[in-house]
Design an enzyme around this catalytic site. Structure first.
Site, short mmCIF file in Angstrom:
data_model
loop_
_atom_site.label_atom_id
_atom_site.label_comp_id
_atom_site.label_asym_id
_atom_site.label_seq_id
_atom_site.Cartn_x
_atom_site.Cartn_y
_atom_site.Cartn_z
N GLY A 31 0.81 -1.22 0.00
CA GLY A 31 0.00 0.00 0.00
C GLY A 31 0.84 1.26 0.00
N HIS A 37 4.66 1.66 -7.94
CA HIS A 37 3.69 0.56 -7.88
C HIS A 37 2.81 0.55 -9.14
CE1 HIS A 37 4.15 1.44 -3.41
NE2 HIS A 37 4.44 0.16 -3.45
N LYS A 150 13.86 -1.92 -7.61
CA LYS A 150 14.20 -1.06 -6.47
C LYS A 150 14.61 -1.93 -5.28
CE LYS A 150 13.18 2.25 -3.20
NZ LYS A 150 12.73 1.47 -2.09
N ASP A 151 13.89 -3.05 -5.10
CA ASP A 151 14.22 -3.99 -4.03
C ASP A 151 14.95 -5.17 -4.67
OD1 ASP A 151 12.70 -2.73 -1.68
OD2 ASP A 151 11.22 -2.77 -3.28
N MET A 185 11.33 6.28 -6.02
CA MET A 185 10.03 6.43 -5.35
C MET A 185 9.87 5.33 -4.31
SD MET A 185 7.39 7.72 -8.14
CE MET A 185 7.74 9.23 -9.01
P1 AMP Z 1 6.14 -2.30 -1.37
O1 AMP Z 1 4.76 -1.79 -1.33
O2 AMP Z 1 7.18 -1.33 -0.91
O3 AMP Z 1 6.29 -3.67 -0.74
O4 AMP Z 1 6.48 -2.52 -2.90
C1 AMP Z 1 5.66 -3.34 -3.71
C2 AMP Z 1 6.38 -3.56 -5.01
O5 AMP Z 1 6.61 -2.31 -5.66
C3 AMP Z 1 7.76 -4.23 -4.83
O6 AMP Z 1 7.93 -5.20 -5.86
C4 AMP Z 1 8.69 -3.07 -4.99
O7 AMP Z 1 9.99 -3.45 -5.44
C5 AMP Z 1 7.98 -2.24 -6.03
N1 AMP Z 1 8.45 -0.85 -6.00
C6 AMP Z 1 8.54 -0.04 -4.91
N2 AMP Z 1 9.06 1.16 -5.26
C7 AMP Z 1 9.32 1.09 -6.59
C8 AMP Z 1 9.88 2.01 -7.54
N3 AMP Z 1 10.28 3.22 -7.19
N4 AMP Z 1 10.00 1.59 -8.83
C9 AMP Z 1 9.60 0.36 -9.20
N5 AMP Z 1 9.05 -0.55 -8.35
C10 AMP Z 1 8.92 -0.19 -7.07
#
Ligand code: AMP
Length: 284
Positions: A31, A37, A150-151, A185
């Site tokens: 979220g 995302h 990013k991760d 981001m």
């Molecule tokens: P999170 O909500 O932080 O767990 O992220 C969900 C997904 O979005 C994960 O696969 C992250 O690697 C991806 N994500 C987060 N930030 C970015 C970004 N700036 N660019 C691309 N993907 C992202």
């Protein structure tokens, strides 16, 4: 857009669509959605018939209770954004739906992959990620799933888990989406002031400088020393700054003939930020 809160609801909704021959694309998130995302969502929509997004802040991947408690919650805006971006199904489970206490606990050991970089500073984090992603894959049953570069370590861990445990899902890594100043981001950026967000562009600037130096053949330790001084002067507390093989995540000293990544985690303005740049040697 259908919102499912229980495992049985989402299973049934996906099964109906699978029976109609539709392919399922899946984007797991915690979220507080941003353009990063939504880029994963766009990729899913372009590459599958039905897109499922999950929003679940997974307690077992946080090794710091305060970080979990402070995790931003913007559910109403998230649902509006997903609807505007043509998502078909949102999976929105409560913690009690995902983790039934009586079931006991399973952990996953990723060996070397979880000992380096993030793993060193966040013990148990990747086990928590592996468990929740396994559960989500078993519940949503996607054909293809999208994760951000990013991760980078998370992507490596999930690709390994899917290969080793024979999950029947294709994993796609999506390039990092950045602010105009290069800041990657992240939902955590919401906790920075406007000024801090501008200053946090230093991370991408330094990664770019380090990349150029590594490509010129400079030893990474020497390049890193200079960079560490710059970060310290600007109030960044760097946890790690490493040059690694982008697949094995093993540390390297200089450019190899394989793809490498410069990975960083740093505290700035009370927020822990991570980023990386993946690149290959320039072919002559
Ligand atoms: P999170 O909500 O932080 O767990 O992220 C969900 C997904 O979005 C994960 O696969 C992250 O690697 C991806 N994500 C987060 N930030 C970015 C970004 N700036 N660019 C691309 N993907 C992202």
């Amino acid at each position: 857009m259908l919102v499912c809160k229980t495992i049985s609801e989402i299973r049934e909704s996906v099964n109906i669509r699978k029976k109609d021959g539709k392919s399922i694309g899946f984007v797991p998130t915690m979220g507080a959605l941003h353009k990063g995302h939504l880029t994963l969502v766009e990729e899913s929509i372009a590459n599958s018939d039905v897109t499922v997004v999950s929003i679940f802040v997974n307690p077992i991947q946080f090794n710091n209770q305060e970080d979990f408690d402070k995790y931003p919650d913007t559910l109403e805006e998230d649902l509006d954004a997903l609807k505007d971006n043509n998502v078909d199904i949102v999976f929105l489970p409560e913690v009690s739906e995902m983790y039934v206490k009586a079931q006991g606990q399973v952990t996953i050991n990723f060996g070397m992959l979880e000992e380096v970089l993030e793993g060193e500073f966040r013990p148990g984090h990747f086990s928590g990620v592996g468990v929740v992603v396994s559960k989500l894959f078993n519940v949503v049953n996607p054909d293809i799933a999208f994760f951000g570069q990013k991760d980078l370590q998370q992507l490596a861990v999930i690709k390994t888990m899917v290969a080793v445990l024979n999950f029947n899902v294709q994993i796609i890594g999506v390039p990092t989406v950045r602010e105009v100043n290069g800041l990657a981001m992240s939902s955590r950026n919401m906790r920075l002031t406007t000024e801090q967000r501008v200053d946090a562009g230093l991370i991408f600037d330094q990664l770019s400088i380090l990349k150029a130096e590594v490509l010129e053949g400079t030893d990474f330790d020497i390049a890193r020393n200079k960079s560490s001084d710059v970060f310290a002067k600007k109030g960044f507390d760097v946890e790690y700054l490493e040059l690694v093989d982008s697949l094995s995540l093993e540390s390297v000293k200089s450019i190899t003939n394989k793809e490498v990544a410069i990975c960083i985690a740093a505290h700035f303005g009370g927020v822990r930020l991570i980023d990386n740049l993946v690149f290959s040697p320039i072919k002559k």
